[in-house]
Write a protein that holds these residues in place. Structure first.
Motif, PDB file in Angstrom:
ATOM      1  N   PRO A 175     -12.092  -0.960  -9.209  1.00  0.00           N
ATOM      2  CA  PRO A 175     -10.554  -0.904  -9.194  1.00  0.00           C
ATOM      3  C   PRO A 175      -9.710  -0.745 -10.563  1.00  0.00           C
ATOM      4  CG  PRO A 175     -11.420  -3.362  -9.282  1.00  0.00           C
ATOM      5  CD  PRO A 175     -12.510  -2.438  -8.906  1.00  0.00           C
ATOM      6  N   TYR A 176      -9.581   0.710 -10.662  1.00  0.00           N
ATOM      7  CA  TYR A 176      -9.047   1.246 -11.672  1.00  0.00           C
ATOM      8  C   TYR A 176      -7.418   0.650 -12.323  1.00  0.00           C
ATOM      9  CZ  TYR A 176     -12.964   4.613 -11.231  1.00  0.00           C
ATOM     10  OH  TYR A 176     -13.804   5.226 -11.297  1.00  0.00           O
ATOM     11  N   GLY A 177      -6.698   0.243 -11.219  1.00  0.00           N
ATOM     12  CA  GLY A 177      -5.227   0.005 -11.477  1.00  0.00           C
ATOM     13  C   GLY A 177      -4.464  -0.416 -10.290  1.00  0.00           C
ATOM     14  N   LEU A 178      -3.301  -0.876 -10.506  1.00  0.00           N
ATOM     15  CA  LEU A 178      -2.435  -1.053  -9.418  1.00  0.00           C
ATOM     16  C   LEU A 178      -0.985  -0.498  -9.342  1.00  0.00           C
ATOM     17  CD1 LEU A 178      -2.916  -5.166  -9.310  1.00  0.00           C
ATOM     18  CD2 LEU A 178      -3.285  -3.870  -7.305  1.00  0.00           C
ATOM     19  N   VAL A 179      -0.363  -0.120  -8.292  1.00  0.00           N
ATOM     20  CA  VAL A 179       0.790   0.499  -8.254  1.00  0.00           C
ATOM     21  C   VAL A 179       1.714  -0.287  -7.403  1.00  0.00           C
ATOM     22  CG1 VAL A 179       1.985   2.828  -7.806  1.00  0.00           C
ATOM     23  CG2 VAL A 179      -0.391   2.624  -8.944  1.00  0.00           C
ATOM     24  N   LEU A 180       2.815  -0.550  -7.761  1.00  0.00           N
ATOM     25  CA  LEU A 180       3.825  -1.041  -6.838  1.00  0.00           C
ATOM     26  C   LEU A 180       4.805   0.086  -6.387  1.00  0.00           C
ATOM     27  CD1 LEU A 180       5.245  -3.577  -5.587  1.00  0.00           C
ATOM     28  CD2 LEU A 180       6.768  -3.896  -7.417  1.00  0.00           C
ATOM     29  N   LYS A 181       4.712   0.296  -4.879  1.00  0.00           N
ATOM     30  CA  LYS A 181       5.536   1.363  -4.617  1.00  0.00           C
ATOM     31  C   LYS A 181       6.407   1.078  -3.289  1.00  0.00           C
ATOM     32  CE  LYS A 181       6.529   5.615  -3.041  1.00  0.00           C
ATOM     33  NZ  LYS A 181       7.276   6.605  -3.891  1.00  0.00           N
ATOM     34  N   ALA A 182       7.764   0.682  -3.800  1.00  0.00           N
ATOM     35  CA  ALA A 182       8.830   0.296  -2.909  1.00  0.00           C
ATOM     36  C   ALA A 182       8.229  -0.960  -1.971  1.00  0.00           C
ATOM     37  CB  ALA A 182       8.826   1.321  -1.767  1.00  0.00           C
ATOM     38  N   GLY A 183       7.801  -1.943  -2.918  1.00  0.00           N
ATOM     39  CA  GLY A 183       7.763  -3.322  -2.265  1.00  0.00           C
ATOM     40  C   GLY A 183       6.219  -3.397  -1.875  1.00  0.00           C
ATOM     41  N   ARG A 184       5.207  -2.280  -1.988  1.00  0.00           N
ATOM     42  CA  ARG A 184       3.999  -2.565  -1.294  1.00  0.00           C
ATOM     43  C   ARG A 184       3.091  -2.126  -2.495  1.00  0.00           C
ATOM     44  NH1 ARG A 184       5.314   0.498   3.841  1.00  0.00           N
ATOM     45  NH2 ARG A 184       5.367  -1.209   5.616  1.00  0.00           N
ATOM     46  N   TRP A 185       1.989  -3.101  -2.574  1.00  0.00           N
ATOM     47  CA  TRP A 185       1.026  -2.786  -3.555  1.00  0.00           C
ATOM     48  C   TRP A 185      -0.209  -1.979  -3.374  1.00  0.00           C
ATOM     49  CZ3 TRP A 185       1.481  -4.388  -8.666  1.00  0.00           C
ATOM     50  CH2 TRP A 185       2.498  -5.252  -9.009  1.00  0.00           C
ATOM     51  N   TYR A 186      -0.439  -1.189  -4.056  1.00  0.00           N
ATOM     52  CA  TYR A 186      -1.705  -0.147  -3.817  1.00  0.00           C
ATOM     53  C   TYR A 186      -2.740  -0.560  -5.034  1.00  0.00           C
ATOM     54  CZ  TYR A 186       1.447   1.733  -0.602  1.00  0.00           C
ATOM     55  OH  TYR A 186       2.121   2.215   0.432  1.00  0.00           O
ATOM     56  N   VAL A 187      -3.839  -0.176  -4.666  1.00  0.00           N
ATOM     57  CA  VAL A 187      -5.054  -0.314  -5.735  1.00  0.00           C
ATOM     58  C   VAL A 187      -5.733   1.036  -5.675  1.00  0.00           C
ATOM     59  CG1 VAL A 187      -6.688  -1.252  -3.948  1.00  0.00           C
ATOM     60  CG2 VAL A 187      -7.024  -1.530  -6.386  1.00  0.00           C
ATOM     61  N   VAL A 188      -5.823   1.565  -7.049  1.00  0.00           N
ATOM     62  CA  VAL A 188      -6.406   2.823  -7.001  1.00  0.00           C
ATOM     63  C   VAL A 188      -7.935   2.483  -7.477  1.00  0.00           C
ATOM     64  CG1 VAL A 188      -6.675   5.039  -8.199  1.00  0.00           C
ATOM     65  CG2 VAL A 188      -4.330   4.068  -7.666  1.00  0.00           C
ATOM     66  N   ALA A 189      -8.801   2.815  -6.674  1.00  0.00           N
ATOM     67  CA  ALA A 189     -10.249   2.422  -7.047  1.00  0.00           C
ATOM     68  C   ALA A 189     -11.413   3.790  -6.995  1.00  0.00           C
ATOM     69  CB  ALA A 189     -10.596   1.386  -6.199  1.00  0.00           C
TER      70      ALA A 189
END
Length: 322
Positions: A175-189
Motif C-alpha cells: 500500500p502506497y497511499g490512501l485517497v478519499l474520493k466523494a466519501g469512499r476510500w481507495y488504496v493505491v498499492a
C-alpha cells in the motif's frame, strides 16, 4: 497587502533557502521591481537578509535565523497537513489562503517535524467530486489497518470483491497511499500500482513484512492519471446506457450527448455503466430528471422499482405514524 507580502518573502526564504528576485516575483505574482523594494524594507526592519550577485546568486537569510510562529507537536503537524484540501480550497477561492497558512506552518516547524508534514502530504490525498453524483458513505472496517500499513510500509494480504468474475479474489498489496474520493476510500498499492476500494475488502491480514515505497511515486499525480484512465476505460470496457436528461441536469464528464436538446429542453445522452445494478442505483438518485431508454433490462428494472415505490406511497396510510 504589503505587510502580508513581506511575511511571505521571509517565509519563502526560510523554507526554500536561496531564491532570486525573479523567483520571488513569480511566486508572489508581483514585479521584480516590487520584490527589490520589499527586500529593502525587510533589511531596513532589521531582518538579516543578504543578496549575492552572479549566475548562482539570489537572496538568502543569515544562517540560523528563523521566525517563531508556532510550537506544534508532531501529531498536530500531521493532523494539520492531513486536513489540507487544495482542490476544494481552490474551488472556493481559498487556494492562496491555504497555501499561505501551510507555508507559515512549514516555515515554523523544526526539521524533524517538517518530515512528518511531508510524509502526510505524500501518502494521503483528498479528491472531493464524485464519479457521477454524490456517493454515499460505506462501512470501511479495515480502513485503520490499511492506513497503518500505508504509514508503516507493511504488506497486506486481502480477500477482495470486484465487480467482474471471479468476484472474490485474493491479493497481496504493497500500500502506497490512501485517497478519499466523494466519501469512499481507495488504496493505491503495488505492484502496478493498482487501485482498490477499501470498503470492498472482505478479509484482511496484516504482516510484519515490509516493502520499499518507490521514491519517485507521486500519489496525487498517479490519482489524476488514474481518473483520466477510468473515464477512457468506461467507454472501452463497459456497457452503455441511453438516457434522456432534463434541462440543466448533468451526470459526469464521461457522457456523450446525442444531438441537440429537443423542444422541451431534454437531451439524449450515452452513458458508460459498469452494470445494470450499478446504473440502477445511480440513476434513481436523479428521480424524474432522467429517463432510461436503453438497455431494456435497465429500463424495466427502474420501472419496476418506481411502480413499487408508487404502490408504497400512493394511497396507503403512514405506517407507525401518530
Amino acid at each position: 497587502m504589503k505587510s502580508s507580502r513581506l511575511v511571505s518573502i521571509l517565509l519563502l526564504l526560510q523554507t526554500r533557502g536561496r531564491m532570486t528576485a525573479a523567483q520571488l516575483a513569480e511566486e508572489l505574482e508581483v514585479s521584480v521591481r516590487t520584490v527589490y523594494r520589499d527586500v529593502e524594507a525587510l533589511g531596513a526592519a532589521g531582518v538579516p537578509l543578504y543578496g549575492d550577485a552572479g549566475h548562482a546568486g539570489g537572496y538568502r537569510l543569515l544562517d540560523g535565523y528563523r521566525t517563531r510562529l508556532t510550537g506544534l507537536t508532531a501529531d498536530e503537524a500531521e493532523a494539520l497537513f492531513l486536513a489540507g484540501v487544495p482542490g476544494p480550497a481552490a474551488q472556493l477561492g481559498l487556494g492562496p489562503v491555504l497555501a499561505a497558512a501551510q507555508l507559515k506552518v512549514r516555515a515554523a516547524l523544526p526539521p524533524e517535524l517538517r518530515v512528518h508534514a511531508d510524509r502526510i502530504s505524500g501518502r494521503f490525498h483528498l479528491d472531493a467530486p464524485g464519479w457521477y453524483t454524490d456517493a454515499g458513505t460505506d462501512e470501511v472496517p479495515y480502513l485503520p489497518a490499511v492506513a497503518d500499513a500505508v504509514w508503516n510500509n507493511k504488506i497486506l494480504h486481502i480477500e477482495y470483491r470486484r465487480w467482474r468474475e471471479p468476484t472474490d479474489v485474493e491479493r497481496r498489496l504493497e500500500p502506497y497511499g490512501l485517497v478519499l474520493k466523494a466519501g469512499r476510500w481507495y488504496v493505491v498499492a503495488g505492484p502496478g500500482p493498482r487501485t482498490f476500494r477499501v470498503d470492498q475488502i472482505l478479509e484482511l491480514a496484516s504482516s510484519d513484512e515490509g516493502f520499499t515505497r518507490p521514491d519517485d511515486f507521486d500519489l496525487a499525480a498517479h490519482w489524476t492519471a488514474y481518473q483520466r484512465g477510468f473515464h477512457q476505460r468506461l467507454y472501452q470496457d463497459r456497457a452503455e446506457a441511453v438516457v434522456r436528461l432534463a434541462p440543466g441536469v448533468a451526470l459526469a464528464r464521461a457522457v456523450r450527448q446525442d444531438g441537440p436538446a429537443g423542444p422541451d429542453g431534454w437531451t439524449v445522452a450515452r452513458v458508460p455503466i459498469e452494470s445494470v445494478e450499478h446504473a440502477h442505483a445511480e440513476f434513481l438518485r436523479l428521480g424524474a430528471d432522467i429517463e432510461v431508454l436503453q438497455p431494456p433490462e435497465l429500463r424495466e428494472r427502474i420501472a419496476r422499482t418506481v411502480t413499487e415505490l408508487a404502490a408504497l406511497y400512493g394511497n396507503s396510510p403512514v405506517r407507525g405514524g401518530n
